[in-house]
Write a protein that holds these residues in place. Sequence first.
Motif, PDB file in Angstrom:
ATOM      1  N   ARG A 219      33.404  43.313  46.550  1.00  0.00           N
ATOM      2  CA  ARG A 219      34.195  43.923  45.479  1.00  0.00           C
ATOM      3  C   ARG A 219      35.407  43.052  45.140  1.00  0.00           C
ATOM      4  O   ARG A 219      35.703  42.783  43.979  1.00  0.00           O
ATOM      5  CB  ARG A 219      34.658  45.316  45.897  1.00  0.00           C
ATOM      6  CG  ARG A 219      35.526  46.010  44.849  1.00  0.00           C
ATOM      7  CD  ARG A 219      36.134  47.300  45.360  1.00  0.00           C
ATOM      8  NE  ARG A 219      37.050  47.098  46.479  1.00  0.00           N
ATOM      9  CZ  ARG A 219      38.297  46.643  46.351  1.00  0.00           C
ATOM     10  NH1 ARG A 219      38.778  46.322  45.158  1.00  0.00           N
ATOM     11  NH2 ARG A 219      39.071  46.507  47.415  1.00  0.00           N
ATOM     12  N   ARG A 220      36.102  42.579  46.188  1.00  0.00           N
ATOM     13  CA  ARG A 220      37.293  41.749  45.980  1.00  0.00           C
ATOM     14  C   ARG A 220      36.929  40.401  45.334  1.00  0.00           C
ATOM     15  O   ARG A 220      37.644  39.915  44.453  1.00  0.00           O
ATOM     16  CB  ARG A 220      38.006  41.515  47.312  1.00  0.00           C
ATOM     17  CG  ARG A 220      38.726  42.735  47.858  1.00  0.00           C
ATOM     18  CD  ARG A 220      39.223  42.458  49.275  1.00  0.00           C
ATOM     19  NE  ARG A 220      39.969  43.556  49.846  1.00  0.00           N
ATOM     20  CZ  ARG A 220      41.270  43.742  49.726  1.00  0.00           C
ATOM     21  NH1 ARG A 220      41.984  42.893  49.003  1.00  0.00           N
ATOM     22  NH2 ARG A 220      41.882  44.763  50.295  1.00  0.00           N
ATOM     23  N   ASP A 223      36.436  40.808  41.758  1.00  0.00           N
ATOM     24  CA  ASP A 223      37.688  41.081  41.027  1.00  0.00           C
ATOM     25  C   ASP A 223      38.504  39.823  40.726  1.00  0.00           C
ATOM     26  O   ASP A 223      39.505  39.898  39.996  1.00  0.00           O
ATOM     27  CB  ASP A 223      38.572  42.042  41.829  1.00  0.00           C
ATOM     28  CG  ASP A 223      38.061  43.479  41.787  1.00  0.00           C
ATOM     29  OD1 ASP A 223      37.199  43.784  40.939  1.00  0.00           O
ATOM     30  OD2 ASP A 223      38.522  44.301  42.613  1.00  0.00           O
ATOM     31  N   PHE A 236      36.182  37.612  34.938  1.00  0.00           N
ATOM     32  CA  PHE A 236      36.160  37.848  36.380  1.00  0.00           C
ATOM     33  C   PHE A 236      34.982  37.137  37.032  1.00  0.00           C
ATOM     34  O   PHE A 236      33.999  36.794  36.357  1.00  0.00           O
ATOM     35  CB  PHE A 236      36.071  39.352  36.666  1.00  0.00           C
ATOM     36  CG  PHE A 236      37.257  40.129  36.174  1.00  0.00           C
ATOM     37  CD1 PHE A 236      38.425  40.201  36.918  1.00  0.00           C
ATOM     38  CD2 PHE A 236      37.216  40.788  34.944  1.00  0.00           C
ATOM     39  CE1 PHE A 236      39.530  40.916  36.466  1.00  0.00           C
ATOM     40  CE2 PHE A 236      38.308  41.506  34.478  1.00  0.00           C
ATOM     41  CZ  PHE A 236      39.474  41.567  35.254  1.00  0.00           C
ATOM     42  N   GLY A 520      41.739  39.591  43.229  1.00  0.00           N
ATOM     43  CA  GLY A 520      40.780  39.929  44.280  1.00  0.00           C
ATOM     44  C   GLY A 520      41.459  40.181  45.608  1.00  0.00           C
ATOM     45  O   GLY A 520      41.194  41.165  46.295  1.00  0.00           O
TER      46      GLY A 520
END
Length: 558
Positions: A219-220, A223, A236, A520
């Motif tokens: 997920r990070r 981001d 992104f 992130g």
Amino acid sequence: MTYKSDIEIAREAQKKPIQEIGAKLDIPTEHLLPYGHDKAKVSQEFINSVQDRPNGKLILVTAINPTPAGEGKTTTTVGLGDGLNRIGKKAAICIREASLGPNFGMKGGAAGGGYAQVVPMEDMNLHFTGDFHAITSAHSLLAAMIDNHIYWGNEQDIDIRRVVWRRVVDMNDRALRQINVSLGGVANGFPREGGFDITVASEVMAILCLARDLSDLQRRLGDMIVAYRHDKTPVFCRDIKADGAMTVLLKDAMQPNLVQTLENNPAFVHGGPFANIAHGCNSVTATTTALKLADYVVTEAGFGADLGAEKFMNIKCRKAGLAPSCVVVVATVRAMKMNGGVAKADLGAENVEAVKKGCANLGRHVANVKGFGVPVVVAINHFVTDTEAEVEAVRAYVAEQGSEAILCQHWAKGSEGTEALARRVAEIADADMANFAPLYPDEMPLFEKIETIAKRIYHADEVLADKKVRDQLRAWEEQGYGNLPICMAKTQYSFSTDPNLRGAPTGHSVPVREVRLSAGAGFVVVICGEIMTMPGLPRVPSAEAIHLNEAGQIEGLF
């Protein structure tokens, strides 16, 4: 009297098989993934299985501003961990991995020193278990995929003048700071400017060290902002569809590494973000795992407490839900004399007045750390040239500040030299005296957070930032990034942004050169003064003296 070098001491270590070290923390053999006989990764499956256990006590080791005289923060971290085990406590150590760049440059290794070291020293300072190579590869994959995306039609409408994702290599190489890429004609893409940072400055490194598990990691990574479109909106990593493959490359690197001290006590060595451009702490995974397995966990933060401890408290503890029970500030008589105006060549001569004058630097660090609501002990890292009068001057000064200073001789004596410190730290931690709180709340505006750090930690009068910087911060707030903590990037050598301003300066300003969003990792980097994200090698790099001897052993590494 002649002293053995760190590498000679490390080579004589009576290491135990890593399974025996794991057994001290009740890690079953099947959950240790060995790299040779003396290092292993701890499986994610085992880490997941211990999450419902209570946490042990977290002890942070930080220091005064670094000087060429040396402070010995990692050495003290290792010595204290050994000392706690010596007095019968179940303790583990958590430190960062070493970057190849500084090893071959000027700094040397990063595994402690003397009789307070983590081993295998050579492996830890070189390729270790390949974590940094995995981070370099994941970062490079994204860089390749961005240029490939542009080459094959640029579906995301990336403005090639605004690609912010640079490349990385784990080496000090000033020639790569600013480069041109995609030269050579149509087949090689669209020429643009680019550049390299050192691997430890990569946002991927910061993310690996803050992520809780693989899904949080992906997920990070997704981001991260890698470029901007022609309409100025961010592109992104997930828009380039690189986050999944990057996670695959980082799967093993996410698992913390277990090694041992010279006294066969467990040490987790994992991650290593730059301490001035990033948050400078070992991984959240390693620290939180150690807290589930040991009653006391000793960890360190990067550089002096104005950078390292501040980021540990405001970024790592905030993000991971951690709270230190006690903080140890490392100081040396030699460094006090340097802060008091003594030249490095003259440090061997007794100078009590210079010690007293230089103690202002120590006093400010102690007061700053207390401001987080955590009790502080000062560890005087002993050097053979220290005189009793000089040591006493530091003790007396610290007592006046409402704390205590304890002389530590772990470099020469191992855990025997930190027994007094270990007893006091354990006593404080067990008394639950800490009332930890970060310096600022999440909801405070970004510029006010910068001012809070500058005024409360650096004792500056003001923060200087032009309209462009302030507008950028406001734009990020409007985009939903206002709750992020601040990661100050400034010189480690002074409370100010002038590396030559020692002691405890007041009345100075903090000029903000630029701000960068690490979306992130989850912080805003504020760059003050001249900060290099790609160091260069010195005139005579350490690499010139590193070689294999006739017995096939490494010489000159430390």
